[in-house]
Design a protein around this motif. Structure first.
Motif, PDB file in Angstrom:
ATOM      1  N   ALA A  59       0.805  -1.225   0.000  1.00 57.04           N
ATOM      2  CA  ALA A  59       0.000   0.000   0.000  1.00 57.04           C
ATOM      3  C   ALA A  59       0.835   1.272   0.000  1.00 57.04           C
ATOM      4  CB  ALA A  59      -0.945   0.005   1.197  1.00 57.04           C
ATOM      5  N   GLY A  60       1.885   1.356   0.792  1.00 52.75           N
ATOM      6  CA  GLY A  60       2.616   2.611   0.907  1.00 52.75           C
ATOM      7  C   GLY A  60       3.971   2.607   0.236  1.00 52.75           C
ATOM      8  N   ALA A  61       4.278   1.614  -0.554  1.00 48.15           N
ATOM      9  CA  ALA A  61       5.602   1.553  -1.167  1.00 48.15           C
ATOM     10  C   ALA A  61       5.826   2.741  -2.078  1.00 48.15           C
ATOM     11  CB  ALA A  61       5.776   0.256  -1.942  1.00 48.15           C
ATOM     12  N   GLY A  62       6.869   3.500  -1.774  1.00 52.11           N
ATOM     13  CA  GLY A  62       7.200   4.647  -2.595  1.00 52.11           C
ATOM     14  C   GLY A  62       6.319   5.856  -2.344  1.00 52.11           C
ATOM     15  N   ARG A  63       5.565   5.836  -1.280  1.00 49.66           N
ATOM     16  CA  ARG A  63       4.669   6.963  -1.012  1.00 49.66           C
ATOM     17  C   ARG A  63       4.899   7.558   0.361  1.00 49.66           C
ATOM     18  NH1 ARG A  63      -0.886   5.715  -4.070  1.00 49.66           N
ATOM     19  NH2 ARG A  63       0.100   5.277  -6.029  1.00 49.66           N
TER      20      ARG A  63
END
Length: 119
Positions: A59-63
């Protein structure tokens, strides 16, 4: 009448197919996106479970969430984002210029002598 487990299984299948189809190819894990879609279609229950466990993008990879090294890849809050802060500064400067322009315009019109022909 439709069985509840059958309905849930079908909903899982549809959800996983749509989720896999809409996922960014670069963020899909372990296998190529097309292979995941094929696995979900050929092995509906097992493929869906495997998609959730091993294939679905995190869900939060790279964010902005911490990566394995504990470093953040991007700011998490707007006030930590340099681009946001630069845009905010530009917006504030533009607003201030507009306020000064209006103030100068109002002062220029207030200083004019009154026209005696209006009376």
């Amino acid at each position: 009448m439709i069985d509840l487990p059958l309905l849930l299984w079908f909903a899982l299948l549809v959800y996983c197919l749509v989720d896999a189809a809409q996922a960014e190819s670069a963020r899909v894990r372990l296998l190529p996106k097309a292979v995941w879609i094929l696995l979900i279609v050929v092995f509906p229950f097992g493929g869906s479970i495997m998609w959730f466990v091993w294939g679905r993008p995190v869900a939060g990879a790279g964010r902005g969430r911490p990566s394995f090294g504990g470093r953040r890849s991007a700011p998490t809050a707007p006030d930590d984002d340099p681009d946001f802060l630069a845009g905010l500064a530009r917006s504030n400067a533009q607003r201030e210029r507009e306020r000064r322009r209006r103030q100068q315009h109002d002062e220029a019109h207030d200083d004019r002598p009154e026209d005696s022909s209006d009376r």
